[in-house]
Write a protein that holds these residues in place. Sequence first.
Motif, mmCIF file in Angstrom:
data_model
loop_
_atom_site.group_PDB
_atom_site.id
_atom_site.type_symbol
_atom_site.label_atom_id
_atom_site.label_comp_id
_atom_site.label_asym_id
_atom_site.label_seq_id
_atom_site.Cartn_x
_atom_site.Cartn_y
_atom_site.Cartn_z
ATOM 1 N N GLN A 1 4.010 -44.274 -78.962
ATOM 2 C CA GLN A 1 4.662 -44.190 -77.664
ATOM 3 C C GLN A 1 3.676 -44.373 -76.514
ATOM 4 O O GLN A 1 2.479 -44.519 -76.718
ATOM 5 C CB GLN A 1 5.381 -42.848 -77.504
ATOM 6 N N PHE A 2 4.201 -44.350 -75.300
ATOM 7 C CA PHE A 2 3.359 -44.318 -74.105
ATOM 8 C C PHE A 2 2.597 -42.990 -74.062
ATOM 9 O O PHE A 2 3.111 -41.949 -74.469
ATOM 10 C CB PHE A 2 4.207 -44.428 -72.832
ATOM 11 N N THR A 3 1.387 -43.009 -73.562
ATOM 12 C CA THR A 3 0.605 -41.788 -73.410
ATOM 13 C C THR A 3 1.088 -41.027 -72.182
ATOM 14 O O THR A 3 1.360 -41.621 -71.134
ATOM 15 C CB THR A 3 -0.889 -42.130 -73.261
ATOM 16 N N LYS A 4 1.176 -39.696 -72.311
ATOM 17 C CA LYS A 4 1.664 -38.882 -71.212
ATOM 18 C C LYS A 4 0.731 -38.959 -70.007
ATOM 19 O O LYS A 4 -0.483 -39.082 -70.147
ATOM 20 C CB LYS A 4 1.805 -37.427 -71.649
ATOM 21 N N SER A 5 1.319 -38.820 -68.845
ATOM 22 C CA SER A 5 0.555 -38.856 -67.603
ATOM 23 C C SER A 5 -0.320 -37.618 -67.456
ATOM 24 O O SER A 5 0.005 -36.535 -67.944
ATOM 25 C CB SER A 5 1.515 -38.940 -66.416
ATOM 26 N N GLU A 6 -1.422 -37.788 -66.766
ATOM 27 C CA GLU A 6 -2.307 -36.664 -66.470
ATOM 28 C C GLU A 6 -1.585 -35.617 -65.609
ATOM 29 O O GLU A 6 -1.872 -34.417 -65.701
ATOM 30 C CB GLU A 6 -3.549 -37.173 -65.738
ATOM 31 N N PHE B 1 1.418 -34.579 -65.951
ATOM 32 C CA PHE B 1 2.169 -33.704 -66.863
ATOM 33 C C PHE B 1 1.276 -32.578 -67.365
ATOM 34 O O PHE B 1 1.671 -31.411 -67.403
ATOM 35 C CB PHE B 1 2.703 -34.542 -68.036
ATOM 36 N N VAL B 2 0.032 -32.934 -67.743
ATOM 37 C CA VAL B 2 -0.910 -31.927 -68.225
ATOM 38 C C VAL B 2 -1.313 -30.993 -67.087
ATOM 39 O O VAL B 2 -1.460 -29.783 -67.281
ATOM 40 C CB VAL B 2 -2.148 -32.599 -68.850
ATOM 41 N N ASP C 1 0.724 -23.917 -65.025
ATOM 42 C CA ASP C 1 1.677 -22.883 -65.447
ATOM 43 C C ASP C 1 1.013 -21.891 -66.401
ATOM 44 O O ASP C 1 1.244 -20.677 -66.317
ATOM 45 C CB ASP C 1 2.888 -23.521 -66.117
ATOM 46 N N ILE C 2 0.173 -22.401 -67.327
ATOM 47 C CA ILE C 2 -0.504 -21.527 -68.286
ATOM 48 C C ILE C 2 -1.479 -20.601 -67.558
ATOM 49 O O ILE C 2 -1.511 -19.389 -67.791
ATOM 50 C CB ILE C 2 -1.238 -22.371 -69.353
ATOM 51 N N VAL D 1 -2.119 -28.913 -73.140
ATOM 52 C CA VAL D 1 -3.305 -28.744 -72.304
ATOM 53 C C VAL D 1 -4.217 -29.959 -72.375
ATOM 54 O O VAL D 1 -5.319 -29.947 -71.864
ATOM 55 C CB VAL D 1 -4.092 -27.475 -72.708
ATOM 56 N N HIS D 2 -3.743 -31.007 -73.026
ATOM 57 C CA HIS D 2 -4.541 -32.225 -73.094
ATOM 58 C C HIS D 2 -3.621 -33.421 -73.279
ATOM 59 O O HIS D 2 -2.575 -33.327 -73.922
ATOM 60 C CB HIS D 2 -5.526 -32.162 -74.268
#
Length: 559
Positions: free
Chosen positions: A205-210, A212-213, A219-220, A365-366
Motif C-alpha cells: 500500500q501507500f506509506t502513511k503520512s508523517e 498521521f504519526v 496523543d500518546i 509511533v513510526h
Amino acid sequence: MRIKNNEVAVVAIGGLHEIGKNMYCVQYQDEIIIMDCGIKFPEDDLLGINYVISDYSYLIKNRKKIKALVVSHGHEDHIGGIPFLLEKIPEIPVYATPFALALIKGKLEEHGILRTTELHEEHEDTVLKFKKLTVTFFRTTHSIPDTLGIAVHTPLGAVVFTGDFKFDLTPVMNQPAPNFQRIAKLGNDGVLALLSDSTNAEVSQFTKSERFVAKSLHDIITGIHGRIIFATFASNLYRVSTAIEAAIDTGRKVAIFGRSMENGVQNGIDLGYLNVPDGLIVDANEINHTPAEQVMILCTGSQGEPLAALSRIANGTHRQISLQPGDTVIFSSNPIPGNTLSVNHLINKLMEGGANVVHGRINNVHTSGHGGQEELKMMVRLTKPKYMIPVHGEYRMQVIHTELAQAAGVPAENTFVLENGEVVCFGPEGSRIAGHIPAGDVYVDTSGTADVGNVVVHDRQVLSEDGLVVVVATVDYKHKRVLAGPDVLSRGFVYMRESTELINQAQKHIYHVIKSEMDKVEHPKDSVIRHAIVDNLSDFLYSKTKRRPMILPMLVEKK
C-alpha cells in the motif's frame, strides 16, 4: 571494462543487494557525476567493525573525470562515507541540501578536512552545468528535511535517481509536498534510466503520512503522567519536532542526551526547522530536580547501539540518568536490518528496569520514509523511463521492484537487477552490461581506520568462535634440538586445568613436528617450521575437539 564514446554508463558502487552504502555514478565520456556516498552498519559477525564503506578504487583511478558529488539527503547511508572518499580524493566538490550540508560539515570537521573541502548548498532550483552533463533536482519527501531527487541530463536523456522517497501529501514541519509537476516534466522530456528506491517494494500500500504519526505520538505523550524518554534518529527532525511540540503542550522540560541528537537539534534550530521556546531545553542535571510529569528526555539509541544514551540508561551506566519505575520509553523508529536483536534486547532490559515501553507499528509511533508499491509504480508512470534499475534494496526487493516497473509499462528486457560494481551502458543501439568495477566492502573499525581487511575480520571471527592457542619453544637449529618446551597456552579454546591430557598430547605432537621438520633439511627455516606447527596442530586439535582455534607459534632460536 570499456565504455563507448556514445554511451552513458551507470554503476552502483554501493546500495544494491543491501540496505545502506548508497553510491551511484553516471559517466559520459570524460565526465562522472557521483550521487550519494553512504555507509552500511555491520552485521553481528563483523567484530570490532563500526561501519562498512564502499571501495573507491575506480573513482581514485578516474579522479580527473569526477565533476561533482551530489547528495539526495542527509541520512548516514547516503552521506556517512563522504569523509573517507574526500580523504582519498579531496578535490571533489560536494553539493547538498541545507540540513544534509550541516550534517556533512560536522563529519568533515571530525576528520579534520572541513577547511580543505569545496562545499556548495543545493536547492530544488539549483542547476549544475558541466561541459557534457547537467544536473537538476526535484522535491520529494522522506523521513528527514530537504530531500531531493537527482536528474543527470545526458545527450541520450536523463538518468533519474529518486533518492529515498515516499509521496507524502501532508508533510509536517512546513516541508513542501513532492513536486509532481517537475517529476512529470522529466518524464515528458525523456528519461533514459530510472534508479528508484526499492526499500518498501514488498509493501503493498501507500506509506502513511508523517502527519498521521505526529498526531498519534502527540496523543500518546499527552496521556503519559510519568517521565518520558523519547528515542529516535537524531536526523529525524520530524519526530524531534513532534516530541518538542508535545512537550510544550504538556508543560514538560526537555533534556537532550547524545552528541548526535544535540547536533541535530542545534542544526534544526539554526536552519529554522525547529521552534524551541526559550527555557524549554534544560541542562541534563536539572531533570533530577524536576517532577517526573514535567520531564521529557530526548535521546539517541533507538537502534540498540551499545554506546548510545538509551543503552547506557538501560544498563545503569549513564552518569546522569537512572531508569525509574514509571518511566515511559518511546521508540519512534523501526529496527534497521541487522539491528533487530539489539533493539529487542534493549526493550527487554528497559522493561526489566520497570519502564513502560511504547514501540512498533502497532502503536502508530513510526511510519516508513520509503514509498510502498503504489508510490513506486506512480514514480515509474510519472518519469516514463526507457530503462529501469531498482536500487537501495536487498535482492528480493530489487526483483519485486522490476516486476512493479513492468506492470507500470517498462518492457521486461529494459529492467535490470544489477549488483554492486556491475556497469550497464546505454547507447543509441540499446543497452549492454559492460563489465565490472571493484565494489567490495571496506571495513572501518572502532579507531576510525578504513580498510581493516577481510583477513583481520576473519581472524576476529576465529578468535571469537574457537579461541587462541599459543605454542612456545626454544630451538637450536644448528644442532637440530628442542631445548625447551614446547609449551601450550590456551585462551578461549579449552580450560587448561581441565584439559591436561589434551595439552600433554598436543605438546608431544608439536615436539615431533618440530623435530621432523628440522631433520628434513640441513639448514631448517623458521618460517617453514612455524607453518608446519600451525597445519599439523590445527588438524590434531580438530580431530580431538572439532574446533580449529587460531594457532600462534613462537619459536625462540638459540644463537
